[in-house]
Write an enzyme that holds these catalytic residues in place. Structure first.
Site, PDB file in Angstrom:
ATOM      1  N   LYS A  56      38.133  33.063  42.012  1.00  0.00           N
ATOM      2  CA  LYS A  56      36.943  33.888  41.809  1.00  0.00           C
ATOM      3  C   LYS A  56      35.736  33.101  41.279  1.00  0.00           C
ATOM      4  CE  LYS A  56      38.263  38.429  42.426  1.00  0.00           C
ATOM      5  NZ  LYS A  56      39.702  38.407  42.266  1.00  0.00           N
ATOM      6  N   SER A  81      37.913  44.072  35.249  1.00  0.00           N
ATOM      7  CA  SER A  81      38.818  43.893  34.113  1.00  0.00           C
ATOM      8  C   SER A  81      39.607  42.618  34.327  1.00  0.00           C
ATOM      9  CB  SER A  81      39.767  45.080  34.019  1.00  0.00           C
ATOM     10  OG  SER A  81      40.404  45.264  35.255  1.00  0.00           O
ATOM     11  N   GLU A 207      48.936  42.274  51.753  1.00  0.00           N
ATOM     12  CA  GLU A 207      48.711  43.281  50.705  1.00  0.00           C
ATOM     13  C   GLU A 207      50.024  43.709  50.083  1.00  0.00           C
ATOM     14  OE1 GLU A 207      45.221  46.290  51.905  1.00  0.00           O
ATOM     15  OE2 GLU A 207      46.958  46.371  53.196  1.00  0.00           O
ATOM     16  N   GLY A 211      49.945  49.353  48.380  1.00  0.00           N
ATOM     17  CA  GLY A 211      48.478  49.382  48.434  1.00  0.00           C
ATOM     18  C   GLY A 211      48.024  48.856  49.777  1.00  0.00           C
ATOM     19  N   ASP A 213      45.939  49.880  51.996  1.00  0.00           N
ATOM     20  CA  ASP A 213      44.696  50.457  52.532  1.00  0.00           C
ATOM     21  C   ASP A 213      44.026  49.534  53.550  1.00  0.00           C
ATOM     22  OD1 ASP A 213      44.265  49.023  49.871  1.00  0.00           O
ATOM     23  OD2 ASP A 213      42.271  48.967  50.769  1.00  0.00           O
ATOM     24  N   SER A 307      46.321  32.355  45.041  1.00  0.00           N
ATOM     25  CA  SER A 307      44.973  32.726  44.613  1.00  0.00           C
ATOM     26  C   SER A 307      44.703  32.575  43.120  1.00  0.00           C
ATOM     27  CB  SER A 307      44.660  34.152  45.059  1.00  0.00           C
ATOM     28  OG  SER A 307      45.632  35.046  44.546  1.00  0.00           O
TER      29      SER A 307
END
Ligand SMILES: *Cc1c(COP(=O)(O)O)cnc(C)c1O
Length: 321
Positions: A56, A81, A207, A211, A213, A307
């Site tokens: 990130k 968060s 994924e 989850g 989606d 990651s």
């Protein structure tokens, strides 16, 4: 500003120039045991060794480097968060930009402290009764600050894509690239990197099973919203992929698959035991897909993005015991 529809590989190259010397060029690791287990040649891009412990930092630093003088003076605001909070806080400190981070009031004290430790101002909200996106928008307007969301932003996508770009530069073209999927910053950026450096590579999003989606959205051709999924992959606990992200994913990603929490735990154990690495649950998504042939990898050259590595030691001990 670019919209996602016209993002190309050259935007990843530009991001790589901006983060050069600020983000780590993380190592690519291999494991004979992992190769024997899968019959594939696996290349692990270790973003668990990135600054703040996850990829990130790349997107955050890229986005903040593009601020105008006026934006710099007024500061950056975000809500998170998790790893994005620390990424924005550190990038802002390095670039001497004021940062405000909106975090849930019940976020782990350690995370709030770490974010404050980078010099950011932390504002808390009640995650059960208040909407962080609304608070963010309102506050950004009041204080004239620029909002940099965790994934749904072209500059964030391009920064995240530099990890896969480094991987291709180091190992050459690949048959498959497995990438974890939360809101889609890393996946969209990685797919853009592949389009420039390994155009025949199949880029696959991974994924958590509960989850899915992103997979539903991919199949349906429009963004599907789900309830907050129950999974140990906390970095992928999102209810829907971003709209900039989805545009890139539809164009450049081959498929989206899922893995179970049990498969994540067994991957965490593998990295700890065999490769002496701490990889957080979300960071194991792509590897778990390879280890379990959720996407068939035998006989192929396969990139696997790890990651991040941010998991508190107590949880880590529980996971691997
Ligand atoms: C944020 C995050 C993800 C998900 O990334 P997206 O860009 O939201 O898809 C995966 N793993 C880790 C460690 C993260 O911090």
């Amino acid at each position: 500003m670019h919209t996602a529809d016209n993002l190309t590989f050259s935007d990843i190259q530009a991001a790589a120039q901006r983060i050069k010397g600020h983000a780590h060029r993380t190592p690519v690791m291999t494991s004979a045991t992992a190769n024997a287990l899968t019959g594939a040649e696996l290349f692990f891009k270790c973003e668990n060794f990135q600054r703040i412990g996850a990829f990130k930092f790349r997107g955050a630093f890229n986005a903040l480097s593009r601020f105008s003088e006026e934006q710099r003076r007024n500061g950056v605001l975000t809500y998170s968060s998790g790893n994005h909070a620390q990424a924005i806080a550190l990038a802002a400190r390095l670039l001497k930009i004021r940062a405000v981070i909106i975090m849930p009031e019940d976020a782990p004290v350690l995370k709030i402290q770490a974010t404050k430790g980078y010099g950011a101002e932390v504002l808390t909200y009640n995650r059960y009764t208040e909407n962080r996106e609304e608070i963010g928008r309102k506050l950004a307007q009041e204080r004239n600050m620029t909002l940099i969301p965790p994934y749904d932003h072209p500059d964030v996508i391009c920064g995240q894509g530099t990890a896969a770009m480094e991987l291709f530069e180091e190992v050459g073209e690949l048959d498959v690239l497995l990438v974890c999927l939360g809101g889609g910053g890393l996946l969209a950026g990685s797919a853009l990197a592949a389009s420039g450096l390994s155009p025949h590579c199949k880029v696959i999003g991974v994924e958590p099973e509960l989850g899915d989606d992103g997979r539903q959205s991919f199949r349906k051709g429009e963004i599907v919203h789900i309830d907050v999924p129950d999974t140990i992959a906390d970095g992928a606990k999102v209810t829907h992929v971003g709209s900039h992200n989805f545009a890139v994913i539809q164009k450049h990603v081959a498929d989206i698959v899922t893995v179970s929490d049990a498969q994540l735990i067994s991957a965490m154990k593998f990295f700890a035991e065999r490769m002496k690495m701490v990889v957080e649950p979300t960071g194991c998504l792509a590897a778990a897909a390879a280890f379990n042939q959720v996407w068939p990898v035998t006989g192929k050259r396969v990139g696997v993005i790890l990651s991040g590595g941010n998991v508190d030691l107590q949880s880590f001990a529980q996971f691997i015991s």
